[in-house]
Design a protein around this motif. Structure first.
Motif: not given
Lengths: 614, 228
Positions: A37-48, A59-66, A100-107
């Motif tokens: 999946g791809y997570y654009g910065k404008a999306q704000g949060y990852v919907p868990l 895979r690329s990009g950056a996240f912050e966990v709070t 940052e815009d991010a590419l993520v592998y999900h398992l």
């Protein structure tokens, strides 16, 4: 599909701890079960999604966990993970902000569980990360150092050799060129003999032999040889039995090296026991200074032998102790008997027995009673000489002047008791600052009863002393460990990124502080941090799990500190406690992060217990 | 809006014109979902390796597909098919790395086309520089089904070109290549190249592009698909 078709994905997973523990086949299966999946910065949060937990591999990009309160838990970049607490416990209590815009592998959960079953390491990695457990049994087993070490570790490899038909002159020239005292004589790839300095003297010069003759006429034929796995001790026996100084080392009929008595001596002199023995034999300051030059080498040997950080600290401190005692002894030979019993006190790292490279001196003198003018002059001369001696042996003068030669720290028992009492009863900031040094005290020299009289009184004052302990704990909380690492930076708790970390002040010292606060609270006489934690666990003051974790974190951070200094030493860099994360492997980054977490948790526990605040 | 209206009109025309039942059914399935949001539609990222660039002369060597559903690439259904060709791969082997002996387990082009239509039934094809790949497919449609049809496909190169032009950027040489386009979205560099990896790379690019476009609202399939 075969492996090559998904190579870039496969290669990426393979580069990650703990995926690197999986077989190629499993990894390929794992690649095929990914969704991307791809997570654009404008999306704000990852919907868990709590009902559909998955492992997120960045895979690329950056996240912050709070956490739900917005407190920063971690910042993640390429190769980091999130989402696994929900895989293991079903809880989704973190918020993942897209930096940052991010590419993520999900398992997915099922695949994740399969991998946990397949690899114990994989399972432990995520379980540990989840439970914040960080026991790593058996990782740092100290290796045998002394007489059980093998010839292989001491011998000179790639030995100097010469053909049997060469002349004696050629052999001698070769030895001069290589600046060695022996050469192995080879016939048809096999060892035929050895020619030594002694042979050149006894069989050539003394016999008037012509240097143009072939070397085999002067050599020792069929010399006594050893195997690389021979124990050093056995080699020493062989040498003394046959009164020889050179042993060719032969493996599978091939000469692979030479071991000389000098090699063995050099190897042994950096052994702690021998070094201490040598210190005790020295008769004056210049020779003590000379012997103490081996201390850095001893440290390097211990580091490269992967000894436990705690043991290295104890060994180095026992060398310092021996040196101090020897200096006191030598100076008393000049100054005469002391006018009264006294104890040489060591504080700080020497007190705690965790000295490392570049230690300065922290010491004081405890006198049995108030000195008269004569006694004052005696102890002034003694302490000045001992401190100067230590300085010249590599233990530089204390920048804060906490030294026995400073009259302020050369006092009678009564005065010392008074000083400590004042610190404990009215804990001013300065007193609390002193606490980290003075409360870790140990007697290096002198009657133990005198020292006990001081320490017992101090502990009686601190034990259960809420106000003092609250101050001490508050002081210990002024520094916190960092959160972890982000890319090539150290990630601070406030989210800022810095280039490196001081492993002493932001790691080891924090654990020392915690152990000290609890020990003074409980009236424990131990000052070594690992021992303090052990006693606290036995007394049930810190629960077993937390105590083990804290001891592990202490050992791990200490180990990293020493390994870093070993690295600096071999690269001719100045010795510091400063660690740059770019030199760390991904596994070590994870482990250090876990260690920081343990320290932070222990700090929170201490805060709650002693300062009554959250 | 106007573009999507024309797309619908022209797809309907294709449907009326098309006689072969397989292709007719294929187009109908796409027509039904043309109004949906792009994230609610099934897509398939596609890449072909060919012996050359001329659809009339050169042959398809391999097909890589990676399905996209719910806005995510599904590696479980990703597939790579090698295709039998007449003669040798010749000089083109230096580009795609497929050698003659790799093709021993390969399927015939007829089987491959049939398989591809099955795999992409009701799903929109996504390709980087789609017209080239589609033209190779169309040559085969002509041979196998005797039909000259156009397909609604998503071309990530075209999306990228429009985005860059909208930002009033002058297009540098190579700026629209797959790798260069991916770099603008912080997507990783893939060193290996085959039809499957390139299909994956193209699919990831589309996800990134959708993210970028959707900041101005939902993206409908008809907004980005083109009859090719």
């Amino acid at each position: 599909m075969d492996a090559s078709e998904l190579q870039p994905v496969l290669d990426f997973l393979k580069s990650l701890v703990p995926f690197d523990d999986l077989s190629e086949q499993t990894l390929l299966q794992c690649c095929k079960r990914l969704t991307i999946g791809y997570y654009g910065k404008a999306q704000g949060y990852v919907p868990l999604d709590a009902d559909n937990p998955q492992l997120y591999i960045v895979r690329s990009g950056a996240f912050e966990v709070t956490d739900p309160d917005g407190e920063l838990i971690d910042r993640l970049g390429e190769g980091d993970y999130f989402g696994f607490p929900s895989l293991l416990s079903g809880e989704v209590n973190t918020r993942v902000h897209i930096l940052e815009d991010a590419l993520v592998y999900h398992l997915d959960l099922e695949s994740f569980d399969d991998l946990r079953k397949e690899s114990r390491l994989f399972d432990r990695f995520f379980n540990r990360a989840y439970a914040k457990r960080m026991r790593h049994q058996g990782r740092f087993k100290a290796k045998e150092l002394t007489t059980t070490s093998r010839i292989r570790t001491l011998m000179s490899s790639s030995p100097l050799t010469i053909d049997m038909q060469s002349t004696i002159l050629q052999a001698a020239q070769l030895m001069r060129q290589a600046r060695v005292s022996s050469v192995l004589v080879i016939d048809n790839h096999k060892l035929a003999g050895i020619l030594t300095d002694r042979d050149l003297r006894n069989r050539v010069l003394a016999e008037g032999l012509d240097g143009a003759l072939p070397v085999h006429q002067a050599m020792t034929t069929t010399p006594i040889t050893v195997h690389p796995n021979t124990i050093v001790f056995e080699a020493m026996l062989l040498m003394s039995e046959h009164s020889i100084h050179h042993l060719p080392v032969v493996e599978e009929d091939k000469a692979v090296g030479v071991i000389t008595s000098t090699d063995i001596l050099r190897g042994q002199s950096s052994q702690p026991l021998l070094l201490i023995g040598e210190i005790e034999r020295q008769k004056d300051l210049p020779s003590l200074i000379n012997v103490s030059k081996q201390i850095p080498l001893l440290l390097q040997n211990l580091i490269s032998a992967d000894a436990r950080a705690e043991e290295i600290g104890r060994i180095l401190t026992s060398v310092t102790d021996a040196l101090t005692r020897r200096l006191i002894h030598l100076n008393q030979q000049v100054l005469g008997e002391a006018p009264m019993p006294f104890c040489w006190l060591s504080f700080g790292s020497q007190g705690r027995q965790d000295q490392a490279a570049c230690s300065d001196q922290d010491n004081g003198l405890l006198l049995a009673h108030e000195p008269d003018e004569h006694a004052k002059a005696y102890f002034e001369a003694l302490t000045k000489a001992v401190c100067a001696g230590l300085n010249e042996c590599g233990y530089v003068y204390c920048p804060g002047d906490i030294m026995a030669q400073n009259p302020q720290w050369c006092m009678s028992l009564e005065k010392w008791q008074g000083v400590f009492e004042q610190w404990v009863m009215s804990p001013q900031p300065k007193a609390l600052m002193h606490a980290s040094i003075f409360f870790d005290m140990r007697s290096v020299y002198g009657p133990i009863s005198l020292f006990d009289a001081l320490q017992d009184r101090v502990l009686a004052n601190t034990k259960g002393n809420d106000i003092f302990l609250a101050g001490l704990a508050g002081n210990a909380l002024s520094e916190a460990p960092p959160l972890g690492f982000f890319r090539k930076f150290v990630l601070e708790r406030d989210g800022s990124e810095v280039k490196g970390i001081d492993l002493k002040h932001r790691g080891s010292a924090l654990i020392n502080d915690i152990a000290r606060v609890y020990s003074l609270f409980a009236g424990i006489k131990e000052v070594n941090t690992a021992k303090r934690i052990r006693v606290l666990m036995e007394m049930n003051i810190i629960n077993r799990k937390d105590a083990l974790n804290l001891a592990d974190a202490h050992e791990f951070i200490g180990h990293m500190r020493l390994a870093n200094q070993g690295h600096q030493f071999t690269h001719d860099q100045a010795c510091t406690n400063y660690l740059l994360p770019q030199n760390l492997s991904s596994l070590v980054r994870h482990q250090l992060r876990d260690a920081f977490k343990v320290v932070h948790d222990a700090q929170s526990g201490m805060k709650l217990k002693f300062t009554r605040t959250f | 809006m106007l573009a999507s209206f024309w797309l619908k009109m022209r797809l309907r025309k294709q449907l009326l014109k098309c006689k072969h039942v397989t292709l007719q059914r294929y187009l109908e399935a796409l027509n039904r979902v043309l109004n949906l949001n792009v994230n609610d539609v099934e897509l398939v990222a596609l890449d072909l390796e060919m012996t050359g660039l001329d659809p009339q002369v050169d042959q398809i060597l391999s097909i890589g597909i990676v399905p996209i559903s719910h806005g995510q690439l599904q590696m479980q259904q990703a597939e790579h098919k090698l295709i039998k060709i007449d003669g040798s791969v010749g000089q083109s082997a230096t580009i795609h790395g497929i050698l003659d002996h790799h093709l021993e387990d390969a399927v015939s082009i007829e089987e491959a086309i049939e398989w591809l239509l099955e795999q992409t039934q009701g799903k929109f094809i996504v390709a980087h520089h789609a017209p080239l790949d589609i033209r190779f497919l169309q040559v085969q449609f002509q041979k196998i089904y005797n039909e000259n049809v156009k397909l609604p496909v998503i071309d990530t190169l075209m999306i990228e070109r429009n985005r860059l032009l909208k930002q009033h950027e002058t297009l540098q040489d190579g700026a629209l290549r797959l790798g260069a386009s991916r770099a603008r979205y912080n997507l990783p560099v893939y060193n290996a190249h085959n039809a499957l990896i390139d299909a994956l790379a193209c699919g990831e690019l589309l996800l990134a592009q959708i993210q970028a476009i959707s900041t101005q609202g939902q993206v409908k399939i008809a907004d980005i698909a083109k009859l090719t």
